[in-house]
Scaffold this active site. Structure first.
Site, short mmCIF file in Angstrom:
data_model
loop_
_atom_site.label_atom_id
_atom_site.label_comp_id
_atom_site.label_asym_id
_atom_site.label_seq_id
_atom_site.Cartn_x
_atom_site.Cartn_y
_atom_site.Cartn_z
NE ARG A 131 32.78 4.18 -13.10
CZ ARG A 131 32.77 3.62 -11.88
NH1 ARG A 131 31.62 3.19 -11.37
NH2 ARG A 131 33.87 3.51 -11.18
CG LEU B 236 -2.05 1.02 1.22
CD1 LEU B 236 -3.04 0.73 0.10
CD2 LEU B 236 -2.76 1.03 2.56
CG PHE C 268 27.46 6.59 -11.82
CD1 PHE C 268 28.66 6.14 -11.30
CD2 PHE C 268 26.32 6.41 -11.07
CE1 PHE C 268 28.72 5.52 -10.08
CE2 PHE C 268 26.36 5.78 -9.83
CZ PHE C 268 27.58 5.33 -9.33
CD GLU D 115 34.85 7.97 -17.79
OE1 GLU D 115 33.73 8.25 -18.24
OE2 GLU D 115 35.89 8.51 -18.20
#
Length: 1112
Positions: free
Chosen positions: A698, A91, A584, A1044
């Site tokens: 990234r 809910l 990112f 990266e």
């Protein structure tokens, strides 16, 4: 308290003031020196005072807690539409995210019969109010106390309970709520129904209801009436010869809603003849489904292979899904109905000791560890550089003390901004209807053009934008004095559209080219940072000055966007970035747009305005990683050497330019990855579509570009049936396809070290042996390299500045242009200052990133933040250290503190700016040559997986990474970056999937629909090694950027899955190259295996139906 909670009217008009929950006049003042405790008086009252009904009333909702079953039944009969709330796990999200309103909520948490456990001769009655964790404990106790033959159903339920949601959800979600929610893909209902469970229901009187096929009437509906209360569930014991099993397949092993679930029970008589069978499925219809005809076909038959063949045909006819069914994955779901029945058959056979179930799952617990090599860089034992220093914010983040934008205390008179977004992908806006909005909230409506109206009267309709070009495009904003009112007001805004023809969603509709010899489609990826987009704009009140508190990795871009939007100089706008809860790449352009909109609201009203997106809003509005369609033609020799390749990349840019041209530029610059292809041609196109604008992420295009190259390499290897990566990798002094010279020595060192650490030859031989012994479980492996260019190809973006203050007590305050996103840049800057000034890191503090301290900063991106800002900080520190030289000469044995005090007395400045010009990177696109990067970061990764061919589920058994980070400034942070990037890449290539409707609406707008890697996805053995004895003259302290590059190495799991799928296909007589798109979800892996079960499912002709989701 009792006086404040007496029963009364259930609702009140919206225009009345908000009632108080309790009187506050007699409360004692807060003593800030004392910790708050649970009031002992309340504990005493709870134990000694008679229980009575409690009422609470809010502005729109009343909450009541009865104390007896009779009172609960009376409440339900009086208010049949009022929901019962215990865990609030179903809910709560509906009310928060979908705007559901229930004037009355009933909490039965004090109704004792709902929490009772009663042991009966043939089973156990379990209270419907018990949490799933409590139910699990009850069943575990029964399993331990009873003989195994009596606990088949209990163990099947436990199997489901341990995978259902997460532990936190199971701790509060109730058994009764799980049953009556009647989700189509419920984990428990098929097992409870197959096991013959019964329900005790109270309404006018008690009655028992069998939980069977008649109990489920349709989508989320049961035969229970609105006034019925589920009190308890009877879970029977099993008998000799009775077998119960439960299976589930889900996008993720834990904390994920199931794709298909099953509960299966069979009773075998003498000779293993089927006397009774119950087969229930979830996820293949609007409600839990019983395969009655299939069960009937099994009755009276001996339990064996012949029986199954007929059952498959009947089951395919009985469980039918239309090709455009809600949830999609139609072929996969129908295939699972067959393969899970086969799994049930195998497990029963194992229980009967007639055959050995093939393919035990991988044993052992998660044993991740990391290794690193420490290089002695510093002059002495106190040098902080090169040491695994803990992230400076880790304790604050772990304890919840870390402050993010939305934790900033509200300024006086603060307003909240909620955004209204387009519901059409391609349409003209005719007009707004704001009357309902202004009647709901104390709001000011703000259009994109900045028109504003008063809060109590209807303003003139602002001029609408001419048209919208995607679902989720910002249309207008609503201001209110509370977050809830602003969101309610935004939901009440009505926009009239006129649809425009021919919206475009996929790149195939943009680019009309014939298919090439090979193809790889890569889906997008949501940034899913922990902190959503957040902005707080505070007008200072003098000369149009503004303070912007923002979660941005590019504060200067945000500053410029706000200043340009308001028409003021940049010196009137100060951006403050304390830290980001992840970015990112998603908090550069998108954040500046939201900040500019919020600043207009603050300017118009003269009040502080806060805008914090909900997760679903964030995912809908801000875009993602670019989906890419890669196509290639390749020529190669018999020995595996590739002589020529032609690659084409089509990136789905979305509805605006954003950073897409830069992304596709980087794609073609990395299309070689680590391979020397003599004749290489590549083209990349950013395609405009009617989806939300995609943006930086990234890796910035490299994960897509390199994955296409690796797919090409893999396909050639499959055609030749031999590995070909090594024969094609760069060797010796090399030149890229754009003319940049480099030495791949460290690439080969990483490659060879991975091979040595895993013992590649013996491991591959063991893998082949495993695959020969197991029909339905296959293992695969892949060893993948990476060559990643670091720095910006636009030279001006590589500059950085810093400001360093030294105070009289010797403490040091550092400001620099880098944003702390969790990557540890502030910690590394502390280490740089510590080395350069010769002070302990504890005396160095980095407060925030501010445009008032360091102007004209460049974005923290491209893995270049530490390189650039570290050099700037170093420059400032060297200036300061040089200024102190006369003081040190006078007092060579003095302490740092004594030198700084003496410098002040000598009138020597203890503040200095530092600057780093950065490398002159460039790329001449006319000549197709240049030096767009400062250097390359290298790495290699081996991953091994085990794949369940029947369901597509996989487990990463082992991952070994060796990465060249030069001389690491902080090995622990760098290893953390490697681990995090790898797992984010694993999510990109195997798990995370964005789903769009045929009308361009993003379905996956939250963690329940979109799954990122969790602990269960971490490789069982996870080994990270930093390459020793590596030097890099192009960066500070001979380090390398690492944020990266390693993300692409997550593709090693993708190609390991493809290797396992290839072994499975060989069992079906299929060889050679085959398509497998990214992400390699269980659906795609299972269907690619081409098992007899998936091949039985008929495939609908594309174009003959409207799919539930687009293949972006």
């Amino acid at each position: 308290l009792n006086q404040a909670l007496k029963p009364g009217p259930q609702t009140r008009p919206l225009n009345q003031s908000t009632p108080r929950l309790f009187p506050t006049e007699d409360l004692l003042p807060l003593d800030p020196t004392q910790d708050l405790i649970f009031p002992p008086e309340l504990m005493r009252v709870a134990l000694t005072e008679p229980q009575q009904t409690r009422w609470f009333r809010g502005e729109r909702v009343a909450w009541v807690s009865p104390v007896s079953l009779e009172e609960l039944v009376l409440l339900k009969s009086t208010h049949p539409q009022a929901p019962l709330v215990l865990g609030n796990t179903a809910l709560g999200p509906e009310m928060k995210f979908r705007g559901a309103v229930h004037p009355l909520l009933i909490s039965p948490s004090r109704v004792a019969p709902l929490f009772e456990v009663t042991h009966a001769p043939q089973g156990v009655w379990v209270g419907a109010g018990l949490s799933l964790t409590q139910v699990q404990m009850v069943l575990e106790a029964r399993v331990e106390a009873l003989p195994q033959e009596k606990t088949e159903l209990y163990r099947a339920l436990l199997h489901q309970l341990r995978a259902l949601a997460g532990q936190q959800i199971r701790n509060v979600a109730s058994l009764g709520g799980n049953i009556v929610s009647a989700l189509p893909n419920s984990d428990l209902n098929p097992v409870l129904a197959a096991g013959g469970c019964r329900l005790r229901v109270a309404s006018d009187g008690d009655r028992e209801v069998p939980l069977d096929q008649d109990f489920f009437r349709g989508f989320r509906t049961t035969l229970l009436g609105a006034a019925d209360v589920l009190v308890a569930v009877f879970v029977p014991e099993t008998r000799p010869g009775e077998f119960v099993r439960a299976f589930r397949q889900a996008p993720r092993k834990e904390n994920a809603l199931a794709t298909v679930t099953t509960g299966m029970r069979v009773v075998l008589g003498p000779g293993a003849v089927v006397r009774d069978v119950q087969l229930y499925y979830g996820g293949v219809g609007p409600c839990t489904l019983r395969a009655a005809r299939t069960g009937q076909a099994l009755l009276g038959r001996p339990w064996g292979e012949a029986m199954l063949q007929e059952a498959y045909s009947v089951l395919l006819e009985e469980v039918v899904l239309p090709p455009g069914a809600v949830g999609g994955k139609v072929g996969f779901r129908r295939s699972l109905t067959l393969s899970l029945l086969f799994k049930f058959y195998l497990e029963v056979q194992q229980a009967l000791a007639l055959m050995v179930r093939p393919g035990p799952g991988p044993a052992g617990s998660w044993t991740s560890w990391t290794c690193w090599v420490q290089d002695q860089l510093g002059p002495g034992p106190q040098d902080a550089v090169g040491r695994p220093v803990m992230h400076r914010s880790a304790p604050a983040q772990a304890t919840g003390e870390a402050v993010y934008v939305d934790d900033t205390p509200p300024p006086q008179g603060e307003l909240f901004l909620a955004l209204v977004t387009s519901t059409r992908p391609h349409a003209s806006i005719l007009r707004y209807c704001l009357s309902v909005c202004l009647s709901v909230c104390l709001s000011v409506c703000l259009s994109q053009q900045g028109s504003a109206g008063g809060s109590q009267t209807l303003p003139p309709p602002p001029p609408p934008p001419p048209q919208v070009s995607c679902v989720g495009q910002l249309v207008c904003g609503v201001l209110a004095d509370s977050r809830d009112r602003a969101r309610r007001g935004a939901a009440a805004v009505r926009v009239r559209y006129q649809d425009l023809p021919d919206p475009v969603f996929t790149v195939e509709l943009v680019v009309h080219r014939p298919l090439s010899s090979g193809e790889l489609r890569l889906g997008g990826q949501e940034h899913f940072y922990m902190e959503p987009q957040s902005v707080l704009v505070v007008p200072v009140g003098e000369e149009t000055e503004f303070h912007v508190y923002v979660s941005s990795q590019a504060p200067t871009i945000t500053q410029e966007a706000v200043a340009e939007t308001l028409g003021v100089p940049s010196n009137r706008v100060t951006c403050h970035v304390k830290r980001l809860g992840g970015a990112f790449g998603g908090k550069v352009t998108k954040t500046s747009i939201l900040a500019a909109i919020t600043a207009v609201a603050a300017w118009k009203t003269g009040r502080a305005v806060r805008c914090v997106l909900e997760r679903g809003e964030d995912m809908l509005i801000t875009g993602a990683r670019h989906p890419v369609l890669g196509r290639y033609q390749v020529g190669f020799m018999e020995d595996g050497r590739i002589t020529a390749a032609d690659l084409q990349y089509y990136a789905n840019a979305g509805n605006t330019v954003d950073e897409s041209p830069l992304v596709v530029e980087k794609m073609v610059l990395h299309m070689d990855n680590a391979y020397n292809i003599p004749n290489l041609r590549g083209r990349a196109v950013a395609c405009r579509t009617n989806l939300p604008s995609n943006t930086a992420f990234r890796g910035f295009g490299v994960p897509q570009a390199a994955a296409v190259v690796e797919s090409m390499i893999t396909d050639v290897a499959l055609c030749l049936a031999r590995p070909i990566r090594e024969v094609n990798m760069y060797r010796g002094l090399s030149v890229t396809h754009y003319g940049m010279r480099f030495d791949p020595e460290n690439l080969w060192r990483c490659w060879e070290e991975v091979k040595g650490r895993v013992g590649l030859g013996p491991r591959l031989e063991a893998l082949r042996s495993f695959n020969q012994d197991h029909r339905w479980r296959k293992r695969g492996a892949a060893l993948i390299p990476i060559k990643y260019g670091v720095a910006f190809s636009e030279a001006f973006l590589n500059q950085a500045a810093a400001l360093v203050h030294v105070y009289k007590d010797g403490s040091v305050l550092v400001s620099h242009g880098g944003a702390e996103m969790g990557q540890g840049i502030h910690t590394k800057m502390q280490q740089v200052v510590s080395r350069e000034l010769g002070v302990p890191s504890s005396q160095v503090y980095v407060s925030e990133t501010s445009t008032a301290s360091v102007p004209n900063s460049c974005p923290s991106a491209a893995s270049y933040g530490t390189d650039a800002n570290g050099m700037a900080v170093r420059d400032a520190c060297q200036k300061l250290y040089k200024r102190l030289e006369p003081i040190r000469t006078k007092n060579p044995k003095g302490s740092w503190d004594s030198w700084t005090r003496a410098a002040f007395l000598e009138k020597i400045s203890l503040s200095a700016t530092g600057f780093f010009r950065g490398p002159d990177c460039y790329m001449d696109w006319e000549k197709m040559e240049g030096q767009p990067y400062s250097y390359f970061t290298y790495g290699a990764c081996y991953s091994e997986v085990e794949l369940d061919c029947l369901t597509g589920d996989y487990r990463t058994l082992r991952t070994d990474i060796v990465v060249d980070v030069g001389q690491s400034i902080n090995p622990s942070i760098d290893i953390g970056q490697v681990e995090g990037a790898f797992l984010q890449g694993l999510g990109l290539y195997t798990l995370e999937q964005l789903s769009f409707s045929p009308g361009g609406l993003l379905y996956s707008r939250g963690p329940s629909q979109y799954k990122i890697p969790a602990v269960c996805d971490v490789p069982l053995s996870f080994n990270v090694h930093l390459l020793p004895d590596s030097n890099n003259p192009h960066a500070i302290y001979s380090s390398k950027g690492i944020g990266e590059p390693v993300l692409f190495l997550g593709s090693s799991v993708f190609y390991a899955i493809k290797d396992a799928v290839s072994a499975a296909r060989a069992e079906s007589g299929l060889g050679g190259a085959f398509p497998l798109d990214s992400p390699a979800t269980p659906e795609r892996a299972c269907l690619a295996c081409a098992t007899p079960f998936s091949q039985r499912v008929p495939v609908s002709e594309p174009g003959s139906f409207t799919p539930w989701a687009l293949n972006i």
